[in-house]
Design an enzyme around this catalytic site. Sequence first.
Site, PDB file in Angstrom:
ATOM      1  N   GLU A   1       0.823  -1.215   0.000  1.00  0.00           N
ATOM      2  CA  GLU A   1       0.000   0.000   0.000  1.00  0.00           C
ATOM      3  C   GLU A   1       0.857   1.264   0.000  1.00  0.00           C
ATOM      4  O   GLU A   1       0.423   2.306  -0.478  1.00  0.00           O
ATOM      5  CB  GLU A   1      -0.910   0.014   1.238  1.00  0.00           C
TER       6      GLU A   1
ATOM      7  N   LYS B   1      17.508   6.304  10.054  1.00  0.00           N
ATOM      8  CA  LYS B   1      17.699   4.942   9.562  1.00  0.00           C
ATOM      9  C   LYS B   1      19.089   4.427   9.951  1.00  0.00           C
ATOM     10  O   LYS B   1      20.039   5.199   9.933  1.00  0.00           O
ATOM     11  CB  LYS B   1      17.555   4.931   8.037  1.00  0.00           C
TER      12      LYS B   1
ATOM     13  N   ASP C   1      19.067   3.288  -1.526  1.00  0.00           N
ATOM     14  CA  ASP C   1      20.319   2.988  -2.228  1.00  0.00           C
ATOM     15  C   ASP C   1      21.417   2.503  -1.298  1.00  0.00           C
ATOM     16  O   ASP C   1      22.526   2.216  -1.751  1.00  0.00           O
ATOM     17  CB  ASP C   1      20.804   4.227  -2.990  1.00  0.00           C
TER      18      ASP C   1
END
Length: 341
Positions: A14, A215, A240
Amino acid sequence: MPLQNADDLIDSVETFIFDCDGVIWKGDSLIDGVPETLDMLRTKGKRLVFVTNNSTKSRKQYGKKFETLGLSVNEDEIFASSFAAAAYLSSINFPKDKKVYVIGEEGILKELELAGFQYVGGPDDGGKKIELKPGFYMEHDENVGAVVVGFDRYFNYYKVQYGTLCIRENPGCLFIATNRDAVTHLTDAQEWAGGGSMVGALCGSTQQEPLVVGKPSTFMMDYLADKFGITKSQICMVGDRLDTDILFGQNGGCKTLLVLSGVTSLAMLENPNNSIQPDFYTSKISDFLSLKAAKCLHIIPHSLSYPGVTPHNHMSYFGVTPAAKATFPHNPGYDMPMQET
Protein backbone atom coordinates in the site's frame (compact mmCIF):
# COMPACT_ATOMS: atom_id res chain seq x y z
CA MET A 1 16.93 -11.09 -6.51
CA PRO A 2 16.65 -8.71 -9.48
CA LEU A 3 13.28 -7.03 -9.86
CA GLN A 4 11.63 -8.65 -12.87
CA ASN A 5 7.93 -7.91 -12.45
CA ALA A 6 7.36 -4.42 -11.10
CA ASP A 7 3.58 -4.78 -11.22
CA ASP A 8 3.62 -7.67 -8.76
CA LEU A 9 5.61 -5.66 -6.23
CA ILE A 10 3.49 -2.53 -6.71
CA ASP A 11 0.26 -4.48 -6.26
CA SER A 12 1.53 -6.24 -3.12
CA VAL A 13 1.94 -3.12 -0.96
CA GLU A 14 0.00 0.00 0.00
CA THR A 15 2.88 2.34 0.81
CA PHE A 16 6.27 3.11 -0.67
CA ILE A 17 8.89 4.75 1.53
CA PHE A 18 11.61 6.35 -0.55
CA ASP A 19 15.02 7.47 0.55
CA CYS A 20 15.93 10.74 -1.17
CA ASP A 21 19.68 11.08 -1.76
CA GLY A 22 20.69 8.58 -4.42
CA VAL A 23 17.09 7.53 -5.11
CA ILE A 24 15.14 10.70 -5.96
CA TRP A 25 18.08 13.02 -6.53
CA LYS A 26 21.85 13.29 -6.39
CA GLY A 27 22.97 16.59 -4.93
CA ASP A 28 20.66 19.08 -6.64
CA SER A 29 20.05 16.96 -9.75
CA LEU A 30 16.89 14.93 -10.19
CA ILE A 31 17.44 11.31 -11.24
CA ASP A 32 15.93 10.46 -14.63
CA GLY A 33 12.38 9.17 -14.69
CA VAL A 34 11.49 10.05 -11.10
CA PRO A 35 8.50 12.38 -11.78
CA GLU A 36 6.82 9.88 -14.10
CA THR A 37 7.39 7.04 -11.64
CA LEU A 38 5.90 8.92 -8.69
CA ASP A 39 2.92 10.02 -10.79
CA MET A 40 2.28 6.42 -11.86
CA LEU A 41 2.36 5.17 -8.26
CA ARG A 42 -0.02 7.90 -7.12
CA THR A 43 -2.48 7.07 -9.91
CA LYS A 44 -2.45 3.49 -8.61
CA GLY A 45 -3.50 4.80 -5.20
CA LYS A 46 -0.20 4.20 -3.42
CA ARG A 47 0.81 6.26 -0.41
CA LEU A 48 4.26 7.80 -0.89
CA VAL A 49 6.54 8.80 1.98
CA PHE A 50 10.01 10.31 1.69
CA VAL A 51 12.52 9.58 4.44
CA THR A 52 16.02 11.04 4.51
CA ASN A 53 18.87 10.77 6.97
CA ASN A 54 20.14 14.17 5.87
CA SER A 55 19.48 16.49 8.82
CA THR A 56 20.61 19.76 7.23
CA LYS A 57 17.06 20.74 6.27
CA SER A 58 13.71 20.76 8.03
CA ARG A 59 10.59 19.19 6.50
CA LYS A 60 9.54 22.60 5.23
CA GLN A 61 12.93 23.20 3.62
CA TYR A 62 12.82 19.76 2.00
CA GLY A 63 9.38 20.60 0.68
CA LYS A 64 10.91 23.57 -1.11
CA LYS A 65 13.65 21.36 -2.57
CA PHE A 66 11.06 18.95 -3.96
CA GLU A 67 9.21 21.93 -5.43
CA THR A 68 12.38 23.34 -6.99
CA LEU A 69 12.97 19.97 -8.66
CA GLY A 70 9.43 20.01 -10.06
CA LEU A 71 7.98 17.40 -7.69
CA SER A 72 4.69 17.88 -5.88
CA VAL A 73 5.21 16.51 -2.36
CA ASN A 74 3.35 17.55 0.79
CA GLU A 75 5.25 18.42 3.94
CA ASP A 76 3.37 15.65 5.77
CA GLU A 77 4.92 13.12 3.38
CA ILE A 78 8.48 14.13 4.30
CA PHE A 79 10.41 12.75 7.27
CA ALA A 80 13.97 13.96 7.74
CA SER A 81 16.25 12.85 10.55
CA SER A 82 16.18 16.46 11.81
CA PHE A 83 12.47 15.99 12.49
CA ALA A 84 13.13 12.53 13.97
CA ALA A 85 15.43 14.05 16.59
CA ALA A 86 12.76 16.52 17.72
CA ALA A 87 10.04 13.84 17.54
CA TYR A 88 12.09 11.51 19.72
CA LEU A 89 12.61 14.19 22.37
CA SER A 90 8.87 14.86 22.34
CA SER A 91 8.12 11.13 22.66
CA ILE A 92 10.15 10.86 25.88
CA ASN A 93 8.75 14.12 27.31
CA PHE A 94 12.15 15.79 27.33
CA PRO A 95 11.89 18.65 29.85
CA LYS A 96 11.16 21.99 28.19
CA ASP A 97 13.33 23.76 30.74
CA LYS A 98 16.37 21.79 29.57
CA LYS A 99 18.46 22.77 26.55
CA VAL A 100 19.69 20.82 23.55
CA TYR A 101 23.24 21.35 22.30
CA VAL A 102 23.28 20.94 18.52
CA ILE A 103 26.21 19.82 16.41
CA GLY A 104 24.52 20.19 13.06
CA GLU A 105 22.83 22.62 10.76
CA GLU A 106 19.69 24.69 10.41
CA GLY A 107 17.30 21.79 9.81
CA ILE A 108 17.75 20.48 13.36
CA LEU A 109 17.33 23.94 14.86
CA LYS A 110 14.07 24.57 12.99
CA GLU A 111 12.55 21.25 13.99
CA LEU A 112 13.56 21.71 17.65
CA GLU A 113 12.03 25.18 17.61
CA LEU A 114 8.77 23.88 16.11
CA ALA A 115 8.62 21.24 18.85
CA GLY A 116 9.13 23.90 21.54
CA PHE A 117 12.63 22.97 22.69
CA GLN A 118 15.43 25.33 23.67
CA TYR A 119 18.73 24.88 21.91
CA VAL A 120 22.27 26.22 21.79
CA GLY A 121 25.09 25.64 19.34
CA GLY A 122 24.46 24.84 15.69
CA PRO A 123 25.91 27.01 12.92
CA ASP A 124 26.60 29.85 15.38
CA ASP A 125 29.44 27.80 16.89
CA GLY A 126 31.00 27.16 13.49
CA GLY A 127 33.39 30.08 13.74
CA LYS A 128 34.40 29.58 17.37
CA LYS A 129 37.96 28.60 18.17
CA ILE A 130 39.76 27.45 21.29
CA GLU A 131 43.02 29.08 22.32
CA LEU A 132 44.86 26.40 24.26
CA LYS A 133 46.75 28.70 26.62
CA PRO A 134 48.20 27.39 29.92
CA GLY A 135 45.44 26.95 32.49
CA PHE A 136 42.61 27.45 29.99
CA TYR A 137 39.33 25.98 31.24
CA MET A 138 36.36 25.70 28.87
CA GLU A 139 32.96 26.48 30.37
CA HIS A 140 29.77 24.73 29.23
CA ASP A 141 26.06 25.08 29.97
CA GLU A 142 25.16 22.70 32.77
CA ASN A 143 21.49 22.93 31.78
CA VAL A 144 22.07 21.04 28.54
CA GLY A 145 20.15 17.77 28.81
CA ALA A 146 20.79 16.39 25.31
CA VAL A 147 23.41 16.65 22.60
CA VAL A 148 22.10 16.08 19.07
CA VAL A 149 24.73 15.36 16.41
CA GLY A 150 24.01 15.45 12.69
CA PHE A 151 25.79 16.32 9.48
CA ASP A 152 27.68 19.57 9.97
CA ARG A 153 29.74 21.36 7.30
CA TYR A 154 31.00 23.72 10.00
CA PHE A 155 32.23 21.00 12.34
CA ASN A 156 35.20 22.04 14.48
CA TYR A 157 37.14 21.25 17.62
CA TYR A 158 35.11 23.71 19.71
CA LYS A 159 31.94 21.74 19.01
CA VAL A 160 33.62 18.42 19.78
CA GLN A 161 34.85 19.66 23.13
CA TYR A 162 31.59 21.39 24.06
CA GLY A 163 29.48 18.36 23.22
CA THR A 164 31.92 16.09 25.04
CA LEU A 165 31.73 18.18 28.21
CA CYS A 166 27.92 18.13 28.16
CA ILE A 167 27.69 14.37 27.67
CA ARG A 168 30.40 13.46 30.18
CA GLU A 169 29.71 16.02 32.92
CA ASN A 170 25.97 16.85 32.82
CA PRO A 171 24.09 14.14 34.76
CA GLY A 172 21.72 12.18 32.50
CA CYS A 173 22.66 14.10 29.35
CA LEU A 174 21.47 12.24 26.25
CA PHE A 175 23.71 11.57 23.24
CA ILE A 176 21.50 11.49 20.13
CA ALA A 177 22.64 10.97 16.53
CA THR A 178 20.42 11.82 13.58
CA ASN A 179 22.27 9.15 11.57
CA ARG A 180 25.61 7.42 11.14
CA ASP A 181 25.89 7.53 7.35
CA ALA A 182 29.50 7.17 6.27
CA VAL A 183 29.06 9.18 3.08
CA THR A 184 26.50 11.51 1.53
CA HIS A 185 25.75 13.12 -1.85
CA LEU A 186 26.37 16.84 -1.44
CA THR A 187 26.96 17.06 -5.18
CA ASP A 188 26.37 14.65 -8.04
CA ALA A 189 30.11 14.57 -8.82
CA GLN A 190 31.38 12.47 -5.91
CA GLU A 191 30.64 11.11 -2.45
CA TRP A 192 31.36 13.24 0.62
CA ALA A 193 31.99 12.35 4.26
CA GLY A 194 28.62 11.91 5.96
CA GLY A 195 27.11 12.58 9.36
CA GLY A 196 28.66 9.42 10.71
CA SER A 197 32.05 11.13 10.70
CA MET A 198 30.80 13.83 13.09
CA VAL A 199 29.07 11.27 15.31
CA GLY A 200 32.23 9.16 15.32
CA ALA A 201 34.26 12.02 16.76
CA LEU A 202 31.92 12.29 19.75
CA CYS A 203 31.90 8.51 20.19
CA GLY A 204 35.67 8.63 20.43
CA SER A 205 35.83 11.50 22.91
CA THR A 206 32.97 10.36 25.17
CA GLN A 207 33.51 6.60 24.87
CA GLN A 208 29.74 6.32 24.54
CA GLU A 209 27.41 5.12 21.81
CA PRO A 210 24.57 7.42 20.68
CA LEU A 211 20.89 6.70 20.36
CA VAL A 212 20.28 6.85 16.60
CA VAL A 213 16.89 8.22 15.52
CA GLY A 214 17.38 8.03 11.74
CA LYS A 215 17.70 4.94 9.56
CA PRO A 216 18.25 2.06 10.28
CA SER A 217 16.75 2.70 13.73
CA THR A 218 13.11 1.57 13.93
CA PHE A 219 12.04 4.84 15.58
CA MET A 220 11.01 6.53 12.32
CA MET A 221 9.35 3.37 11.00
CA ASP A 222 7.27 3.01 14.17
CA TYR A 223 6.41 6.71 14.03
CA LEU A 224 5.27 6.48 10.39
CA ALA A 225 3.24 3.33 10.98
CA ASP A 226 1.44 4.97 13.90
CA LYS A 227 0.90 8.29 12.10
CA PHE A 228 -0.60 6.81 8.94
CA GLY A 229 -2.06 3.63 10.40
CA ILE A 230 0.08 1.51 8.07
CA THR A 231 0.60 -2.23 8.47
CA LYS A 232 4.35 -2.66 8.13
CA SER A 233 4.03 -5.72 5.89
CA GLN A 234 2.19 -3.45 3.43
CA ILE A 235 5.22 -1.15 3.09
CA CYS A 236 8.08 -1.34 0.59
CA MET A 237 11.25 0.52 1.57
CA VAL A 238 13.19 1.79 -1.45
CA GLY A 239 16.75 2.97 -0.94
CA ASP A 240 20.32 2.99 -2.23
CA ARG A 241 22.14 1.97 0.95
CA LEU A 242 22.30 -1.50 2.40
CA ASP A 243 23.31 -0.57 5.96
CA THR A 244 20.70 2.17 6.40
CA ASP A 245 17.79 1.95 3.93
CA ILE A 246 17.55 -1.80 3.43
CA LEU A 247 18.34 -2.59 7.05
CA PHE A 248 15.74 0.02 8.06
CA GLY A 249 13.09 -1.80 6.03
CA GLN A 250 14.14 -5.21 7.29
CA ASN A 251 14.19 -4.07 10.93
CA GLY A 252 10.66 -2.74 10.43
CA GLY A 253 9.30 -5.92 8.81
CA CYS A 254 8.83 -4.33 5.36
CA LYS A 255 9.59 -5.43 1.83
CA THR A 256 12.80 -3.92 0.52
CA LEU A 257 14.00 -2.71 -2.88
CA LEU A 258 17.59 -1.60 -3.44
CA VAL A 259 18.29 0.79 -6.30
CA LEU A 260 21.77 1.01 -7.77
CA SER A 261 21.50 4.73 -8.59
CA GLY A 262 23.29 5.86 -5.44
CA VAL A 263 25.87 4.53 -3.00
CA THR A 264 25.59 0.77 -3.53
CA SER A 265 26.91 -0.91 -6.67
CA LEU A 266 26.06 -4.39 -7.90
CA ALA A 267 29.57 -5.51 -6.94
CA MET A 268 29.02 -4.31 -3.38
CA LEU A 269 25.66 -6.09 -3.20
CA GLU A 270 27.13 -9.36 -4.47
CA ASN A 271 30.26 -9.15 -2.33
CA PRO A 272 30.50 -12.37 -0.26
CA ASN A 273 31.19 -10.26 2.83
CA ASN A 274 27.87 -8.42 2.48
CA SER A 275 25.25 -9.94 4.78
CA ILE A 276 22.40 -7.51 3.99
CA GLN A 277 20.31 -8.73 1.08
CA PRO A 278 17.20 -6.84 -0.14
CA ASP A 279 14.11 -8.64 -1.38
CA PHE A 280 14.70 -7.08 -4.79
CA TYR A 281 17.18 -4.82 -6.55
CA THR A 282 17.07 -2.76 -9.72
CA SER A 283 19.03 0.05 -11.36
CA LYS A 284 16.69 2.99 -10.56
CA ILE A 285 13.10 3.60 -9.53
CA SER A 286 12.00 4.45 -13.07
CA ASP A 287 12.42 0.73 -13.77
CA PHE A 288 8.91 0.54 -12.30
CA LEU A 289 7.76 1.95 -15.64
CA SER A 290 9.55 -0.57 -17.83
CA LEU A 291 9.68 -3.82 -15.86
CA LYS A 292 6.22 -5.16 -16.57
CA ALA A 293 4.93 -8.69 -16.44
CA ALA A 294 6.06 -10.83 -19.33
CA LYS A 295 3.35 -10.82 -21.94
CA CYS A 296 2.15 -13.97 -23.60
CA LEU A 297 -0.60 -14.61 -26.12
CA HIS A 298 -2.73 -17.69 -25.86
CA ILE A 299 -2.65 -18.48 -29.56
CA ILE A 300 -4.13 -21.49 -31.31
CA PRO A 301 -1.35 -23.07 -33.39
CA HIS A 302 -1.62 -23.21 -37.16
CA SER A 303 -1.25 -26.97 -37.08
CA LEU A 304 -4.54 -27.43 -35.22
CA SER A 305 -7.79 -27.44 -37.10
CA TYR A 306 -11.06 -27.00 -35.23
CA PRO A 307 -14.52 -25.94 -36.35
CA GLY A 308 -14.80 -22.16 -36.52
CA VAL A 309 -11.08 -21.51 -36.30
CA THR A 310 -8.80 -21.49 -39.33
CA PRO A 311 -5.18 -20.55 -39.90
CA HIS A 312 -6.49 -17.41 -41.60
CA ASN A 313 -8.67 -16.09 -38.80
CA HIS A 314 -7.31 -17.43 -35.49
CA MET A 315 -4.96 -14.48 -34.86
CA SER A 316 -7.90 -12.08 -34.95
CA TYR A 317 -9.83 -13.97 -32.33
CA PHE A 318 -9.97 -12.90 -28.68
CA GLY A 319 -12.02 -16.06 -28.08
CA VAL A 320 -13.76 -18.76 -30.04
CA THR A 321 -17.36 -19.77 -30.60
CA PRO A 322 -18.95 -21.97 -27.91
CA ALA A 323 -19.47 -24.72 -30.50
CA ALA A 324 -15.81 -24.65 -31.46
CA LYS A 325 -14.66 -24.54 -27.87
CA ALA A 326 -16.71 -27.60 -27.04
CA THR A 327 -14.62 -29.65 -29.47
CA PHE A 328 -11.26 -28.57 -27.97
CA PRO A 329 -9.24 -31.03 -25.90
CA HIS A 330 -8.88 -29.93 -22.28
CA ASN A 331 -6.03 -27.44 -22.26
CA PRO A 332 -5.88 -24.30 -20.08
CA GLY A 333 -4.35 -22.38 -22.94
CA TYR A 334 -7.41 -23.02 -25.09
CA ASP A 335 -9.92 -22.63 -22.26
CA MET A 336 -8.92 -18.97 -21.91
CA PRO A 337 -9.65 -16.18 -24.39
CA MET A 338 -6.73 -15.17 -26.54
CA GLN A 339 -5.40 -12.11 -24.72
CA GLU A 340 -2.37 -10.38 -23.30
CA THR A 341 -1.67 -11.19 -19.66
